[in-house]
Design a protein around this motif. Structure first.
Motif, mmCIF file in Angstrom:
data_model
loop_
_atom_site.group_PDB
_atom_site.id
_atom_site.type_symbol
_atom_site.label_atom_id
_atom_site.label_comp_id
_atom_site.label_asym_id
_atom_site.label_seq_id
_atom_site.Cartn_x
_atom_site.Cartn_y
_atom_site.Cartn_z
ATOM 1 N N GLY A 189 0.812 -1.207 0.000
ATOM 2 C CA GLY A 189 0.000 0.000 0.000
ATOM 3 C C GLY A 189 0.846 1.258 0.000
ATOM 4 N N ARG A 190 0.168 2.399 -0.009
ATOM 5 C CA ARG A 190 0.862 3.681 0.004
ATOM 6 C C ARG A 190 0.583 4.389 1.317
ATOM 7 N N LYS A 191 1.419 5.355 1.630
ATOM 8 C CA LYS A 191 1.262 6.088 2.885
ATOM 9 C C LYS A 191 0.132 7.113 2.768
ATOM 10 N N ASN A 192 -0.473 7.408 3.910
ATOM 11 C CA ASN A 192 -1.534 8.425 4.005
ATOM 12 C C ASN A 192 -2.737 8.104 3.134
ATOM 13 N N TYR A 193 -3.033 6.825 2.973
ATOM 14 C CA TYR A 193 -4.186 6.425 2.176
ATOM 15 C C TYR A 193 -5.439 6.495 3.041
ATOM 16 N N ARG A 253 -11.541 0.406 -2.474
ATOM 17 C CA ARG A 253 -11.595 1.694 -3.163
ATOM 18 C C ARG A 253 -12.878 2.455 -2.815
ATOM 19 N N THR A 254 -14.012 1.748 -2.811
ATOM 20 C CA THR A 254 -15.287 2.409 -2.511
ATOM 21 C C THR A 254 -15.319 2.954 -1.097
ATOM 22 N N GLN A 255 -14.809 2.202 -0.131
ATOM 23 C CA GLN A 255 -14.826 2.669 1.264
ATOM 24 C C GLN A 255 -13.961 3.922 1.436
ATOM 25 N N SER A 256 -12.806 3.954 0.778
ATOM 26 C CA SER A 256 -11.933 5.129 0.855
ATOM 27 C C SER A 256 -12.591 6.343 0.207
ATOM 28 N N LEU A 257 -13.289 6.115 -0.879
ATOM 29 C CA LEU A 257 -13.974 7.192 -1.585
ATOM 30 C C LEU A 257 -15.135 7.744 -0.760
ATOM 31 N N VAL A 258 -15.949 6.852 -0.197
ATOM 32 C CA VAL A 258 -17.091 7.284 0.625
ATOM 33 C C VAL A 258 -16.609 8.073 1.837
ATOM 34 N N TYR A 259 -15.556 7.584 2.465
ATOM 35 C CA TYR A 259 -15.004 8.291 3.627
ATOM 36 C C TYR A 259 -14.515 9.682 3.242
ATOM 37 N N LYS A 400 -12.397 11.779 -17.001
ATOM 38 C CA LYS A 400 -11.302 12.267 -16.155
ATOM 39 C C LYS A 400 -10.662 11.102 -15.413
ATOM 40 N N GLN A 401 -9.470 11.347 -14.901
ATOM 41 C CA GLN A 401 -8.756 10.307 -14.162
ATOM 42 C C GLN A 401 -7.897 10.923 -13.077
ATOM 43 N N THR A 402 -7.804 10.233 -11.929
ATOM 44 C CA THR A 402 -6.844 10.587 -10.884
ATOM 45 C C THR A 402 -6.255 9.301 -10.317
ATOM 46 N N ASP A 403 -4.982 9.343 -9.968
ATOM 47 C CA ASP A 403 -4.346 8.157 -9.381
ATOM 48 C C ASP A 403 -4.283 8.232 -7.863
ATOM 49 N N LEU A 404 -4.913 9.252 -7.277
ATOM 50 C CA LEU A 404 -4.793 9.465 -5.838
ATOM 51 C C LEU A 404 -5.513 8.396 -5.015
ATOM 52 N N PHE A 405 -6.422 7.650 -5.649
ATOM 53 C CA PHE A 405 -7.092 6.571 -4.923
ATOM 54 C C PHE A 405 -6.459 5.213 -5.197
#
Length: 464
Positions: A189-193, A253-259, A400-405
């Motif tokens: 994983g990545r930090k601060n996710y 991914r969905t849980q991180s987005l909802v939060y 559109k696209q973002t890689d932040l998630f």
């Protein structure tokens, strides 16, 4: 001691590694291989006899790591499957979902075959019974708790972020009187996710088998997750009376987005907008995130103590049944639709795209990786016409696209995993789970730092 890389060799999917310790056979992960030149049914052609495997270690629940376990069991595997408690819960959900996908494809192929004499019917790789047989073999182990497989082999799961329950498998082995150690990172994983803790340092080992998905690639750092979401929602749903569709994998991914949306709306950074989470799997897996709340990160705990449930807020609706899902198309106010699957290759997201891809007031935001050949990849490369549900449709929606998630660590994160190892102890690094270009970029960077690196070929064995 012999290591054979049977999957995710010079490719991303199908993780499967065999470690033979004096005849005791340990299989690390058993994922579905989704490469385009392979049929789903080809996943049952194991390069070994399933009944000869003594134990399976599962690093995390994602299908490219867990999805072929029921096939292994169906074909004769009788040992234990070891994983963390959250991984066990999420794996059952994902495997059951896989069965539904197999059955839907089989039904579709039967319909297509009615008019053709030689049409081949797509058969399910496994059924619900095989999933339940698989779950009966699972034994759960908590993080950082050594577990003895045999008198000579000890296993410890080290948290690595990426997904709830994901852990690197660290093995300490007495190989005919010689002490050896090897770690399989699974996915890092990545930090601060959002929601998840940062990866924990893997203890010093002799051999490291590590993923390389983002080798040579770096995540964006100019904006935060919240900033990107605020800008996108504001343009798509507030300044214009449109809708924002976000394809997102149901688990993680969905849980991180909802939060993240919860933080934005609860802080008053945007006016209220209706949010639909259209995925029964997402609704069920969110309950698992609540069940294992103690494993979420400190920020999530702080939010919970101050504002309540991270995954629930006003104007948020979890859609369970198909009837309610279809009714979303009749909701004419601005809204956000979060639906699976992330690469658009199945699930309810295809219905939403079918009805909205030609809508000038629709924005589609990709928040994850889309493999070549998928509908998501075709949209991201700018195709003006795409094929959805047996129709060719012009693309008028904004893409559109973002890689932040992305829940994968980038090049620097992967480098740090290796650099945290004791260089005087580390004998070999094996790169898996990445496309050839990513692996090569990571290998060159590691070799520059004087680490011994191998990019293994599929099926080759290495004496350790």
């Amino acid at each position: 001691m012999k290591l054979t890389i049977h999957g995710a060799a010079r490719q991303v999917t199908g993780s499967m590694h065999l470690l033979d310790v004096a005849g005791y056979k340990i299989l690390i992960d058993c994922g579905l291989d989704y490469e385009k030149d392979r049929s789903v049914q080809s996943n049952e052609n194991f390069p070994f006899k399933p009944k000869d495997i003594d134990v399976v270690i599962l690093t995390h629940a994602h299908i490219d790591h867990s999805g072929n376990l029921p096939t292994l069991v169906r074909l004769g595997f009788e040992g234990q499957i070891l994983c963390t408690p959250p991984t066990a819960d999420l794996t059952e959900m994902l495997l059951m979902d896989s069965v539904s996908i197999f059955l839907n494809k089989a039904q579709g192929s039967r319909k297509r075959g009615r008019g053709g004499k030689h049409h081949q019917i797509s058969q399910p790789l496994y059924l619900h019974k095989h999933v339940m047989d698989t779950m009966d073999r699972i034994v759960t182990i908590g993080f950082n708790r050594p577990f003895r497989l045999t008198g000579d082999i000890e296993l410890t799961f080290i948290p690595v972020g990426h997904l709830l329950g994901a852990g690197a498998a660290v093995l300490k082995i007495n190989d005919q009187g010689t002490e050896k150690s090897i770690a399989f990172t699974g996915d890092i994983g990545r930090k601060n996710y959002p929601v998840l803790n940062d990866p924990q340092t893997i203890p010093p080992v002799d051999y490291l088998v590590t993923e390389s998905t983002y080798g040579g690639r770096f995540h964006s750092t100019d904006k935060t997750v919240e900033q990107v979401l605020i800008e996108t929602v504001e343009k798509a749903c507030i300044k214009e009376p449109g809708r924002l569709i976000i394809p997102a994998f149901s688990i993680g991914r969905t849980q991180s987005l909802v939060y993240s949306l919860n933080k934005i709306f609860s802080s008053g950074l945007l006016p209220p907008v209706k949010v639909f989470v259209d995925s029964p799997l997402a609704a069920r897996s969110t309950q698992t995130f609540r069940k294992f709340h103690s494993l979420l990160n400190e920020e999530a705990h702080d939010f919970y103590n101050k504002k309540g449930d991270e995954f629930e807020f006003d104007n948020l609706t979890y859609i369970e049944n198909l009837k309610d899902s279809r009714q979303i198309s009749n909701y004419f106010e601005p809204c956000i639709i979060i639906s699976s699957a992330g690469m658009l290759e199945g699930g309810r997201i295809q219905d939403h795209l079918f009805y909205n891809i030609q809508n000038y007031y629709c924005t589609i935001l990709f928040i994850g990786y889309c493999a070549k050949g998928t509908l998501g990849h075709r949209l991201l490369r700018g195709d003006s016409i795409v094929h959805i549900k047996d129709r060719d449709l012009a693309v008028y929606a904004t893409i559109k696209q973002t890689d932040l998630f992305s829940a994968h660590g980038d090049h620097n994160d992967l480098m740090n995993v290796v650099k945290e190892q004791d260089k005087t102890k580390l004998k070999q690094v094996f790169l898996v789970h990445g496309d050839p270009q990513s692996m090569e970029a990571l290998a060159v960077a590691l070799e520059t730092e004087e680490y011994p690196v191998i990019i293994p070929e599929k099926g080759l064995s290495y004496e350790l």
